[in-house]
Design an enzyme around this catalytic site. Structure first.
Site, PDB file in Angstrom:
ATOM      1  CD  GLU A 193      -1.747  -2.374   1.625  1.00 22.20           C
ATOM      2  OE1 GLU A 193      -0.570  -2.623   1.930  1.00 22.20           O
ATOM      3  OE2 GLU A 193      -2.677  -3.204   1.749  1.00 22.20           O
ATOM      4  CG  MET A 208      22.831  12.334   3.307  1.00 25.73           C
ATOM      5  SD  MET A 208      23.987  13.430   2.452  1.00 25.73           S
ATOM      6  CE  MET A 208      22.957  14.073   1.135  1.00 25.73           C
TER       7      MET A 208
END
Lengths: 581, 186
Positions: free
Chosen positions: A52, A482
């Site tokens: 979903e 990162m």
């Protein structure tokens, strides 16, 4: 004339009346009546996702690339809770999406029924508005209201929770034009007197800058056209947030590049040194301002925003203008022309000279390599080889996202879909599918990092099933890049859990899904490999093995002002200094 | 070292240390928020306060227009002027909110709160409590041989003052409604 129908049929009818062509969703017990109705018609296409969260990101990708609201349909309980990340993402980035959730029957609500969750309770803080519909007579009107709220004012996600018995029961259908929406009519016209104030400031400004954001994109293509007119008539420099890329063309004469934490040197210094900042549809996000106290200390600031709560929230401004960007820019240009306004030519000339000097620093320079693919090089080649194509880019979140923003040029709005506010890893792959469904003929590329990409890789199944030829361009450094960069710079090079260990073989993974896998690790092969990806008629997983320890610069460490930016050269010094300790 | 002077291994460079210390004086404001009387609206308003870290000193709510399904929420909140502005802007942009009035800023207003106070005692203390109640115009709404329940209406300050006086005289419990407020005049 009113028509009686079941709640489930109403849902489908209301979607049709709202012009919905595609629904992204996943069936389950509490939405089966609606799925039954979808089965019995051919106007609305249903895209079966694999999770979903993917459905909501696809709806976001669809919305951002078309300007129309995206729609997702999921079941109760886990279906709804899986939608929460996407809803929050859409709320942070002001993306219009309508999520319909099934719910246990009204008589079971509150009994801890199977697959019951307090969906409206859980999603209240991550929607612009949500509704639990307990009466079929109110269902169609509520769906129409949901579309209205989602797309008016500052756009955002809305959710309608529909219990199963409400789907089965019958009532009169309320058509869209009869739905009560009068109360929610946010102001769109800017105050003319405020705009006049801004025009005066623009005439006097010696060092102006147009700081544009996602609001320009959300306001529609006309806003981007007006922005271009404004820049052309005033010769003011234009910078943009991550969200606003494409509103002003990267090839445009006045473009100084993206600003912010990983923005360009010239853009950030121009923000710091300007005497007039015109914020158009941006919100002074912390990734933009750095240390608030030292943010652009010598400038007058104007702020155009459709959401009054954005004004003076972070940065105090001198000229607040509440309104829709298109309408405000129309009025601004009208007044500018009517007054025969002139800019301060001498001031502007020396301002541009200053900006050109900053530009000469060439802050995006990196150390090239003939043996390993530098991620920046990979994106430069992708840019060169896809330039001029009908191209849409999505990204995941991390270094690759910032490099994509730095090294790819965007000429038009709605061509750049990235998770800005929430920074949702796993956004790019489903978003690229949503974009591709909306633009079947276009070249849609998801610039990804391998770690983010794995978060929603199951959606490759969706891409295959619905023949969405999305290109997954994975800059694989086998690291959470990162995170690794922050650990190197700020946490004493202690690389806590930032390795992507036990990675799959992406080519074999592609084969397992039935799509094409390409692996490239030599810079000499890169161009051919990229062309092979572009030419392939179907989804591609491109495993681009890049330099593992590359850092993303420029960088303003958080809490620092714009003029304390870290360029790559500084970082080398920084690192060598750090080794001594 | 770089010009940035970031300490190696420092963890102080959080992404969230961006608010400057603009320490201005906190003010108390009374807001009247007119909302659609629908399920979940109060939760949305309260969620805004908790989610964004604003204060609620008191909150009252009731439907005031039965035909129009409007409720009036009266909120007493505290914050610097910038925070108060932000609270109002955030409330105004909520879909089910029809109007927000800052009664503290819109001129003089009438503020009233109702309180019930249970005071237990015998002898002199009991007499004293009853006399003070008369001075404060509190009504006796329940009485036993060793206790009273006083009902009083007034500003929060007046109720505070009365409660303070009752404390040594055997104050057991207080129930307060929170402030209801209207602008004076038209």
């Amino acid at each position: 004339m009113t028509k009686q129908m079941t709640g489930a049929k109403m849902v489908v009818q209301a979607l049709k009346d709202q012009g919905v062509e595609v629904v992204f969703g996943y069936p389950g017990g509490a939405v089966l009546p609606i799925y039954d109705e979808l089965f019995l018609q051919n106007d609305i296409r249903h895209i079966l996702v694999r999770h979903e969260q993917g459905a909501v990101h696809m709806a976001e990708g669809y919305a951002r690339s078309t300007g129309k609201p995206g729609v997702a349909l999921v079941t109760s309980g886990p279906g709804a809770t899986n939608a929460v990340t996407g809803l929050t993402d859409a709320l942070m980035d002001s993306i219009p999406i309508v999520v319909l959730t099934g719910q246990v029957p009204t008589f079971m609500i509150g009994t801890d029924g199977f697959q019951e969750a307090d969906t409206v309770g859980i999603t209240r803080p991550c929607t612009k508005m949500n509704w639990l519909v307990k009466d079929t007579a109110k269902l169609s009107e509520t769906i129409h209201q949901a579309f209205h709220v989602s797309t008016h004012g500052r756009p955002g996600p809305v959710l309608v929770d529909i219990p199963k018995d409400v789907q089965f029961a019958t009532a009169d259908y309320v058509p869209a034009e009869k739905a009560k929406i009068a109360h929610y009519q946010p102001r769109t016209e800017g105050d003319a007197a405020r705009i006049a104030q801004l025009v005066e400031l623009m005439e006097q400004a010696e060092r102006p800058i147009l700081y544009t954001g996602g609001g320009v994109i959300n306001s529609g293509p006309r806003a981007s056209a007006l922005l271009r007119e404004l820049a052309a008539e005033t010769n003011f420099p234009v910078t943009s947030t991550l969200m606003g890329l494409g509103a002003y063309p990267a090839s445009g004469k006045n473009w100084v590049g993206m600003l912010g934490m990983h923005g360009l040197y010239e853009a950030n210094l121009a923000m710091h040194g300007c005497d007039l900042m015109i914020n158009i549809g941006a919100r002074f996000d912390d990734r933009i301002t750095g240390r608030v106290k030292d943010f652009s200390p010598r400038s007058k600031k104007a702020h155009i925003d459709i959401d009054p709560s954005s004004i003076n929230k972070v940065i105090h401004v001198d000229v607040p203008i509440v309104g829709d960007v298109t309408k405000v820019l129309e009025e601004l240009l009208r007044q500018w022309r009517a007054r025969g306004s002139k800019t301060d030519q001498r001031g502007l000339a020396s301002w541009w000279k200053q900006i050109d000097e900053w530009r000469a620093v060439k802050c995006l320079t990196y150390k090239p390599s003939t043996t390993t693919i530098k991620p920046q090089y990979a994106l430069e080649r992708l840019e060169a080889l896809t330039k001029g194509m009908d191209r849409y880019i999505t990204t995941e979140v991390g270094q690759h996202q910032m490099w994509a923003a730095q090294y790819l040029g965007f000429e038009d709005p709605n061509r750049w879909m990235t998770s800005g506010g929430l920074g949702t890893m796993g956004y790019g792959l489903p978003a690229s599918i949503g974009v591709q469904i909306a633009h079947p003929e276009a070249l849609v590329i998801n610039v990804a990092g391998e770690a983010s990409w794995l978060m929603n890789m199951q959606e490759m199944g969706t891409a295959m099933q619905f023949r969405a030829p999305v290109k997954q361009f994975i800059l694989n450094n086998e690291r959470l890049g990162m995170v690794r960069q922050w650990q190197e710079l700020l946490h004493g090079e202690r690389y806590s859990s930032s390795w992507s260990e036990s990675l799959p073989d992406f080519v074999k993974l592609a084969e397992a899904f039935g799509c094409k896998g390409i692996k490239c690790e030599d810079p000499k092969d890169l161009d051919d490999a990229i062309m092979e990806m572009i030419r392939y008629d179907g989804p591609v997983i491109f495993d681009c093995l890049v330099e593992k320890h590359e850092n993303c610069f420029p960088m303003i460490p958080s809490g620092k002002p714009h003029n304390e930016m870290l360029l790559s050269a500084d970082a080398e010094a920084f690192r060598s200094g750090a080794v001594l300790v | 070292m770089s010009a940035l002077n970031i300490k190696k291994g420092s963890t102080s460079h959080s992404a969230y240390d961006l608010r400057s210390g603009l320490s201005e004086v906190e003010e108390s404001h009374t807001l009247a928020v007119i909302v659609e009387n629908e399920p979940g609206v109060l939760a949305r308003v309260i969620g805004l306060f908790s989610g964004r870290g604003y204060n609620i000193d008191s909150l009252t709510v009731a439907e005031v227009d039965h035909t129009g399904h409007r409720s009036r929420i009266t909120i007493v909140t505290r914050g610097t002027p910038a925070v108060i502005d932000q609270i109002e802007a955030q409330l105004r942009r909520m879909v089910p909110v029809h109007a927000v009035h800052d009664l503290t800023m819109e001129g003089p207003s009438v503020q009233r709160e109702l309180a019930l106070l249970k005071v237990a005692g015998t002898g002199a203390a009991r007499v004293e409590a009853l006399q003070l109640a008369e001075i404060f115009r509190a009504n006796v709404v329940d009485s036993t041989l060793e206790s009273f329940v006083f009902e009083m209406t007034g500003t929060p300050d007046k109720i505070d003052a009365f409660a303070e006086l009752m404390r040594p005289l055997g104050l057991l419990e207080i129930a307060r409604t929170g402030v209801a407020a209207l602008k004076r005049g038209v």
